[in-house]
Scaffold this active site. Structure first.
Site, PDB file in Angstrom:
ATOM      1  N   PRO A 125       0.523  -1.597   0.245  1.00  0.00           N
ATOM      2  CA  PRO A 125       0.136  -0.377   0.227  1.00  0.00           C
ATOM      3  C   PRO A 125       0.921   1.289   0.467  1.00  0.00           C
ATOM      4  O   PRO A 125       0.348   1.931   0.391  1.00  0.00           O
ATOM      5  CB  PRO A 125      -0.737  -0.270   0.942  1.00  0.00           C
ATOM      6  CG  PRO A 125      -0.143  -1.133   2.283  1.00  0.00           C
ATOM      7  CD  PRO A 125       0.744  -2.285   1.161  1.00  0.00           C
ATOM      8  N   LYS A 128       7.247   1.870   2.421  1.00  0.00           N
ATOM      9  CA  LYS A 128       8.263   1.588   2.009  1.00  0.00           C
ATOM     10  C   LYS A 128       8.659   2.481   0.648  1.00  0.00           C
ATOM     11  O   LYS A 128       9.771   3.104   0.447  1.00  0.00           O
ATOM     12  CB  LYS A 128       8.552   0.335   1.683  1.00  0.00           C
ATOM     13  CG  LYS A 128       8.431  -1.128   2.282  1.00  0.00           C
ATOM     14  CD  LYS A 128       8.888  -2.451   2.524  1.00  0.00           C
ATOM     15  CE  LYS A 128       8.243  -3.460   2.964  1.00  0.00           C
ATOM     16  NZ  LYS A 128       7.453  -3.821   3.884  1.00  0.00           N
ATOM     17  N   GLU A 146       2.236  -1.942  -8.987  1.00  0.00           N
ATOM     18  CA  GLU A 146       1.129  -2.847  -7.923  1.00  0.00           C
ATOM     19  C   GLU A 146       0.248  -3.276  -9.380  1.00  0.00           C
ATOM     20  O   GLU A 146      -0.321  -1.922 -10.307  1.00  0.00           O
ATOM     21  CB  GLU A 146       0.385  -1.599  -7.388  1.00  0.00           C
ATOM     22  CG  GLU A 146      -0.732  -2.970  -6.369  1.00  0.00           C
ATOM     23  CD  GLU A 146      -0.303  -4.249  -5.985  1.00  0.00           C
ATOM     24  OE1 GLU A 146      -0.790  -5.136  -6.505  1.00  0.00           O
ATOM     25  OE2 GLU A 146       0.989  -3.623  -5.923  1.00  0.00           O
ATOM     26  N   ASP A 173       2.190  -5.598 -14.102  1.00  0.00           N
ATOM     27  CA  ASP A 173       2.639  -7.199 -13.095  1.00  0.00           C
ATOM     28  C   ASP A 173       4.033  -7.085 -12.900  1.00  0.00           C
ATOM     29  O   ASP A 173       4.719  -6.801 -14.469  1.00  0.00           O
ATOM     30  CB  ASP A 173       2.754  -8.677 -14.341  1.00  0.00           C
ATOM     31  CG  ASP A 173       2.473  -9.764 -13.302  1.00  0.00           C
ATOM     32  OD1 ASP A 173       4.104  -9.333 -12.969  1.00  0.00           O
ATOM     33  OD2 ASP A 173       2.501 -10.334 -13.343  1.00  0.00           O
ATOM     34  N   CYS A 243       8.723 -11.031   4.496  1.00  0.00           N
ATOM     35  CA  CYS A 243       7.700 -10.650   5.987  1.00  0.00           C
ATOM     36  C   CYS A 243       7.483 -13.046   6.035  1.00  0.00           C
ATOM     37  O   CYS A 243       6.639 -12.975   6.992  1.00  0.00           O
ATOM     38  CB  CYS A 243       6.617 -10.551   6.417  1.00  0.00           C
ATOM     39  SG  CYS A 243       5.201 -10.901   5.280  1.00  0.00           S
TER      40      CYS A 243
END
Length: 307
Positions: A125, A128, A146, A173, A243
């Site tokens: 979103p 970063k 995105e 993409d 993550c």
């Protein structure tokens, strides 16, 4: 076998037992339990307000907070919920961005430069992306990719709110970016299982983190990493992050990519020791795996340089 909590999802427990020695598996599981009490963390958006101005606004609002020693723009607020910041003027005008401490590490590792051509491959979103814009003082030429339309709209909204205007959004993409493009610096915060962000007792996350998801994201990670290393300029740097704490998505993914791209190598990161981060030992020297704790999400960061 490690002594893991009975309520740890079977897939996650199996991955921990397979990927880590018993003491580390138990340490990670302990971090999942501590995560339920993780405090609110955020950073001052220096495109709008200095850290000192944000701190003063929080003091005026009666919000107790502490700066983070290794990143003066970051803060920890104990004993509050995120919603308690939403109504503050400094938040509404984009002076604060809610963000985990671990997710602030990849832009710091990349160290985006003023005037550089910078790519954020999986940008929504926008946390970063806006952090990189702030680190360059708004003078980096940033392209943010995105594919998903609603997420791209959210990205555009957040960048506008943060005042990150020197950013071009590409609704495409990133795995299929034309080789016509080339960049000095690339951030690839790849889609992943999220095993670093899991909190014990979160049944929704437990139902999502499966072998099927692992198979899906590792396929995307490989394609994204190959494209990133292809369009990285000679002498350029790439940060690959997830993550996740699983080696299949992290050290093994990077090691395999380096075998396919012989002109690239790991540039060792010292930030784990310098910042005093809770590290997990890795399989690839010079990379960083942050263990989940009460304060940190589990996270992986690798810095790669193209010769």
């Amino acid at each position: 076998m490690p002594a893991l909590p009975d309520n740890l999802p079977a897939f996650i427990a199996a991955q921990l037992a397979e990927s880590f020695p018993p003491d580390l598996a138990e340490r990670i599981a302990g971090g999942y339990a501590e995560a339920a009490g993780r405090p609110v963390t955020f950073r001052a958006n220096t495109l709008k307000h200095t850290a000192e101005e944000v701190s003063a606004a929080l003091d005026e609002a009666g919000v107790a907070h502490e700066p983070v020693a290794w990143y003066p723009d970051a803060f920890v607020a104990q004993g509050i919920r995120e919603r308690e910041l939403w109504g503050l003027p400094v938040y509404r005008e984009g002076g604060i961005y809610l963000q985990s401490l671990s997710s602030m590490l990849p832009p710091l590792a990349l160290a985006p430069r003023e005037g550089a051509d910078i790519l954020d491959m999986c940008a929504a979103p926008g946390g970063k992306t806006s952090q990189m814009a702030a680190l360059t003082g708004g003078r980096g030429r940033i392209t943010a990719c995105e594919l998903n339309a609603p997420r791209a709209e959210k990205l555009a909204y957040n960048l506008e709110k943060m005042g990150a205007r020197n950013v071009q959004i590409m609704r495409t993409d990133a795995r299929r970016l034309d080789e016509f493009f080339s960049f000095d610096q690339i951030l690839l915060d790849a889609p992943c299982t999220g095993t670093g962000t899991y909190r014990l007792g979160d049944e929704r996350a437990a139902g999502r983190i499966t072998q099927r998801l692992l198979d899906k994201v590792t396929k995307s990670q490989r394609a994204l990493l190959d494209r990133a290393l292809t369009i990285l300029k000679p002498g350029g740097t790439l940060v690959y992050s997830t993550c996740s704490i699983l080696p299949q998505e992290n050290d093994r993914m990077v090691a395999a990519a380096l075998k396919r791209h012989r002109d690239c190598e790991v540039a060792p990161l010292a930030m784990g020791e310098e910042y005093g981060l809770p590290e997990l030992p890795g399989e690839l020297e010079g990379t960083l795996t942050v263990a989940p704790t009460r304060l940190f999400e589990g996270f992986y960061v690798a810095l790669i340089k193209k010769s």
